[in-house]
Motif scaffolding. Structure first.
Motif, PDB file in Angstrom:
ATOM      1  N   MET A  13       0.851  -1.176   0.000  1.00 23.41           N
ATOM      2  CA  MET A  13       0.000   0.000   0.000  1.00 23.41           C
ATOM      3  C   MET A  13       0.890   1.229   0.000  1.00 23.41           C
ATOM      4  SD  MET A  13      -2.885   0.902   2.760  1.00 23.41           S
ATOM      5  CE  MET A  13      -1.848   1.338   4.113  1.00 23.41           C
ATOM      6  N   GLU A  14       0.498   2.217  -0.761  1.00 22.44           N
ATOM      7  CA  GLU A  14       1.266   3.461  -0.744  1.00 22.44           C
ATOM      8  C   GLU A  14       0.554   4.480   0.105  1.00 22.44           C
ATOM      9  OE1 GLU A  14       2.352   4.880  -4.569  1.00 22.44           O
ATOM     10  OE2 GLU A  14       3.155   2.925  -5.150  1.00 22.44           O
ATOM     11  N   LEU A  15       1.310   5.134   0.946  1.00 22.04           N
ATOM     12  CA  LEU A  15       0.708   6.109   1.837  1.00 22.04           C
ATOM     13  C   LEU A  15       1.573   7.355   1.853  1.00 22.04           C
ATOM     14  CD1 LEU A  15      -1.606   6.331   4.053  1.00 22.04           C
ATOM     15  CD2 LEU A  15       0.203   5.892   5.677  1.00 22.04           C
ATOM     16  N   GLN A  16       0.920   8.486   1.791  1.00 22.05           N
ATOM     17  CA  GLN A  16       1.677   9.730   1.873  1.00 22.05           C
ATOM     18  C   GLN A  16       1.471  10.329   3.247  1.00 22.05           C
ATOM     19  OE1 GLN A  16       0.759  12.253  -1.401  1.00 22.05           O
ATOM     20  NE2 GLN A  16       0.856  10.583  -2.855  1.00 22.05           N
ATOM     21  N   ASP A  43      10.361   7.226   0.798  1.00 22.26           N
ATOM     22  CA  ASP A  43      11.010   8.289   0.034  1.00 22.26           C
ATOM     23  C   ASP A  43      10.671   9.600   0.729  1.00 22.26           C
ATOM     24  OD1 ASP A  43      12.289   9.629  -2.117  1.00 22.26           O
ATOM     25  OD2 ASP A  43      10.315  10.081  -2.937  1.00 22.26           O
ATOM     26  N   VAL A  44      11.691  10.309   1.138  1.00 19.50           N
ATOM     27  CA  VAL A  44      11.468  11.536   1.903  1.00 19.50           C
ATOM     28  C   VAL A  44      11.490  12.722   0.961  1.00 19.50           C
ATOM     29  CG1 VAL A  44      12.249  12.904   3.846  1.00 19.50           C
ATOM     30  CG2 VAL A  44      12.651  10.467   3.839  1.00 19.50           C
ATOM     31  N   VAL A  46      11.742  16.732   0.977  1.00 18.30           N
ATOM     32  CA  VAL A  46      12.008  17.911   1.795  1.00 18.30           C
ATOM     33  C   VAL A  46      11.908  19.146   0.905  1.00 18.30           C
ATOM     34  CG1 VAL A  46      13.487  16.722   3.447  1.00 18.30           C
ATOM     35  CG2 VAL A  46      14.489  17.729   1.414  1.00 18.30           C
ATOM     36  N   GLY A  47      12.102  20.288   1.504  1.00 18.05           N
ATOM     37  CA  GLY A  47      12.135  21.521   0.714  1.00 18.05           C
ATOM     38  C   GLY A  47      10.906  22.388   0.871  1.00 18.05           C
ATOM     39  N   PHE A 362      19.824  17.991   7.096  1.00 25.06           N
ATOM     40  CA  PHE A 362      19.539  17.579   5.707  1.00 25.06           C
ATOM     41  C   PHE A 362      20.223  16.238   5.434  1.00 25.06           C
ATOM     42  CE2 PHE A 362      20.872  17.710   1.185  1.00 25.06           C
ATOM     43  CZ  PHE A 362      19.653  17.918   0.576  1.00 25.06           C
ATOM     44  N   ILE A 363      21.464  16.145   5.866  1.00 20.39           N
ATOM     45  CA  ILE A 363      22.212  14.914   5.644  1.00 20.39           C
ATOM     46  C   ILE A 363      21.653  13.793   6.523  1.00 20.39           C
ATOM     47  CG2 ILE A 363      24.522  13.919   5.941  1.00 20.39           C
ATOM     48  CD1 ILE A 363      25.382  16.859   4.926  1.00 20.39           C
ATOM     49  N   MET A 365      18.522  13.477   7.297  1.00  9.43           N
ATOM     50  CA  MET A 365      17.284  13.000   6.654  1.00  9.43           C
ATOM     51  C   MET A 365      17.580  12.145   5.438  1.00  9.43           C
ATOM     52  SD  MET A 365      14.859  13.705   8.485  1.00  9.43           S
ATOM     53  CE  MET A 365      13.607  12.954   7.486  1.00  9.43           C
ATOM     54  N   SER A 366      18.743  12.335   4.801  1.00 12.20           N
ATOM     55  CA  SER A 366      19.038  11.537   3.612  1.00 12.20           C
ATOM     56  C   SER A 366      19.236  10.072   3.987  1.00 12.20           C
ATOM     57  CB  SER A 366      20.260  12.085   2.879  1.00 12.20           C
ATOM     58  OG  SER A 366      21.441  11.748   3.550  1.00 12.20           O
TER      59      SER A 366
ATOM     60  N   TRP B 112      21.768  12.790  -1.970  1.00 13.71           N
ATOM     61  CA  TRP B 112      20.999  14.028  -1.774  1.00 13.71           C
ATOM     62  C   TRP B 112      21.828  15.261  -2.094  1.00 13.71           C
ATOM     63  CZ3 TRP B 112      16.800  14.707   2.462  1.00 13.71           C
ATOM     64  CH2 TRP B 112      15.819  13.717   2.299  1.00 13.71           C
ATOM     65  N   ILE B 134      15.253  18.402  -5.450  1.00 20.43           N
ATOM     66  CA  ILE B 134      15.037  17.996  -4.058  1.00 20.43           C
ATOM     67  C   ILE B 134      14.408  19.089  -3.212  1.00 20.43           C
ATOM     68  CG2 ILE B 134      17.459  18.457  -3.394  1.00 20.43           C
ATOM     69  CD1 ILE B 134      17.101  15.932  -1.585  1.00 20.43           C
ATOM     70  N   LEU B 135      14.940  20.296  -3.257  1.00 19.31           N
ATOM     71  CA  LEU B 135      14.353  21.351  -2.431  1.00 19.31           C
ATOM     72  C   LEU B 135      13.212  22.047  -3.179  1.00 19.31           C
ATOM     73  CD1 LEU B 135      17.519  22.952  -0.804  1.00 19.31           C
ATOM     74  CD2 LEU B 135      15.913  21.384   0.228  1.00 19.31           C
TER      75      LEU B 135
END
Lengths: 396, 189
Positions: A13-16, A43-44, A46-47, A362-363, A365-366, B112, B134-135
């Motif tokens: 199942m895909e969930l956002q 899959d994260v 960001v931004g 940021f790093i 979260m990667s 990233w 990405i951003l």
């Protein structure tokens, strides 16, 4: 009697999750692939808080960048200030007076305590330990009061200047810190009794979000995330800046690299930071807090209003800013979440040619998908909480 | 200003053909190399026991529009946890074909960081598994950190992206149908 366990057929199942989810303090989106409650992949995105930090800095003079850096990691704005100012000072080739260096260490460590208290308190309350959350908020408020007394602001402090500081510490600073730290220590002891041997808490954080030493290094993780895996890398020890080489402190390390280790590393770092502040206060030398150089420091108001040289000097510095020679430097400080680096390029004009921040969260979260794979949906929030992603810094 | 530096000296001895330029401004060891065979060069930096650059600190880029030729420079910062030294590696990239080799096979953290450079500068990374913005969002036009991107540039409005086949959409769609059905039933009665 033989019992047979039947595997239920799983459907992917895909969930956002997000971008505005009540349990994630920060605007971030997780695109999850689930099998039941198990996370298969994540899959994260960001931004969402991207506001063009680097582009804005290129329009400003060197001093005007300092308020922008407040808004990077707004849980520890003073460390950002110090990091940026020191990067520019490195490019200028100047050194600040000793008293300034000690005060910078003190305010950086106060910020670090603040950052860790926010992270641990919020994570605990998200796991149901709301009492701990409130206790830590109280401790955070005590630190915040000190920061307010020093800088005049709570979050957007803009306290550090290139070549020094805005102003000196308040006269009763020692007493304030002493009183606050006594209470903070008591609160931390209470929280320790509430959590450290608490079955519910440990079951939720232990062995969750595990990342190995090798993976952490491959992703370039720093700060508590890396130290929880047992790698002793702290910029304050590896590449001591300011007066950290004169301070006695330890670098707490974890073993497994799970959320519990991260939590413990952060809590122990609070104690170490308090030790540093106390040592720095004892050794705080008298003297100026700003470099006495008319090309960098603003003249005293006395001179501005009473002499033409002072007025000219003030006018030039305000209108044209500090002249930074062409060149490029990289300077890193230990932020609340890891190595906070500033890569600065100057072309000799009055404005930064390029400012790049190495953002630790940021790093962090990667590597998030590595931490969460195979765990439950409910583990996303504590794992995310322990990375302590700060939108302002992650998205810039 | 120039001082003799053991790391740079060693590098110049070993990779004389590769290194275009080097300096140690303000104590930051810097080398400039050409983009060809980039990944192999980084592999040898990582695996050489005398250098041991096992930690990729940062990847970024700088746009030297009208100041330097070629226009872009991709900047890597490496660190050695064991030997405690840093190195900056700069790779000039031409404007016409902005592409360099990806470092994702060596450090997964490059993923990233390279995506951000693509997002902000439009420099492509050859061999990157998933080079997306990405951003910013997919529909964004231009590359904002290029010097020829005006700071007050406005972006066109983009239509809402359709997200299909997700659990959330199915549920909300069903709810909507239910709602429309109910409203329809009420207005009929």
């Amino acid at each position: 009697m033989k019992t047979t366990v039947k595997e239920l057929p799983g459907e992917t199942m895909e969930l956002q999750m997000g971008p505005s989810h009540p349990a994630t303090h920060g605007t971030i989106k997780f695109n999850l692939k689930l099998e039941g409650e198990k996370v298969l992949d994540c899959d994260v995105e960001v931004g969402f808080l991207h506001r063009g930090f680097a582009k804005s800095c290129e329009q400003a003079i060197w001093t005007q960048v300092i308020p922008y850096t407040d808004r990077l990691n707004y849980a520890s704005p003073l460390i950002n200030n110090v990091g940026y100012a020191m990067a520019v000072e490195k490019l200028l080739g100047i050194e600040t007076p000793p008293r300034c260096r000690f005060i910078r260490v003190i305010v950086s460590e106060l910020s670090r305590i603040f950052d860790h208290l926010t992270c641990c308190g919020m994570s605990a309350s998200e796991l149901g330990a709301i009492t701990v959350g409130f206790y830590m908020m109280e401790a955070r408020e005590l630190i915040m009061r000190i920061v307010e007394a020093v800088t005049g602001a709570r979050l957007t402090v803009t306290y550090v200047r290139i070549g020094g500081l805005k102003h000196d510490l308040p006269h009763d600073f020692d007493d304030q810190v002493g009183r606050a730290f006594e209470k903070v220590r008591r609160i931390l002891a209470d929280c320790d009794r509430l959590l450290s041997r608490n079955r519910i808490f440990i079951d939720r954080v232990s062995n969750v979000g595990v990342i190995s030493k090798e993976t952490a290094l491959a992703y370039g993780l720093t700060g508590p995330l890396l130290r929880a895996t047992g790698v002793s890398y702290d910029v304050r020890k590896a590449d001591p800046y300011l007066v950290y080489n004169q301070m006695e402190f330890e670098v707490p390390l974890g073993v497994k690299g799970d959320n519990y280790d991260r939590f413990v590393v952060r809590i122990q770092e609070i104690e170490q930071s308090m030790r540093i502040v106390e040592q720095a206060l004892k050794r705080l030398p008298p003297g100026p807090i700003m470099l006495e150089d008319p090309r960098i420091a603003l003249p005293e108001k006395e001179k501005v209003y009473n002499s033409i040289e002072g007025l000219m000097n003030h006018f030039k510095l305000i209108m044209e800013g500090i002249k930074v020679p062409p060149g490029e430097v990289y300077f890193a400080v230990e932020g609340g979440n890891g190595e906070l680096g500033f890569y600065i390029v100057s072309d000799g004009g009055g404005r930064p040619y390029r400012i790049r921040v190495r953002p630790p969260s940021f790093i962090g979260m990667s590597a998030f998908h590595e931490m969460i794979k195979g765990h439950m949906v409910a583990d996303i929030v504590p794992t995310f909480g322990m990375i302590n992603m700060i939108g302002g810094e992650c998205d810039r | 200003m120039e001082r003799v530096n053991p790391t740079i000296e060693y590098l110049q001895e070993k990779f004389a053909a590769k290194i275009l330029d080097s300096h140690a401004f303000r104590g930051d060891d810097t080398i400039v190399i050409s983009g060809a065979g980039l990944r192999e060069f980084f592999r040898s930096l990582k695996e050489d026991p005398k250098l041991d650059f096992n930690f990729l600190t940062d990847i970024t880029a700088v746009d030297y529009l009208g100041k330097k030729e070629p226009r872009f420079e991709v900047v890597y910062h490496l660190y050695s946890l064991l030997l405690k030294h840093r190195l900056r590696i700069k790779v000039p990239v031409p404007e016409e074909d902005p592409v360099v080799e990806s470092l994702t096979p060596l450090w997964r953290g490059a993923d990233w960081l390279e995506r951000e450079v693509w997002d902000m500068f439009g420099i492509r990374f050859h061999g990157h598994p998933d080079l997306r913005r990405i951003l910013l969002y997919e529909e964004f036009q231009g590359y904002p950190l290029r010097k020829d991107y005006p700071v007050n540039q406005c972006q066109p409005l983009v239509p809402e992206r359709e997200v299909q086949d997700t659990f959330v959409d199915q549920r909300s769609h069903n709810k909507l149908m239910q709602l429309q059905h109910n409203i329809g039933a009420k207005s009929r009665s």
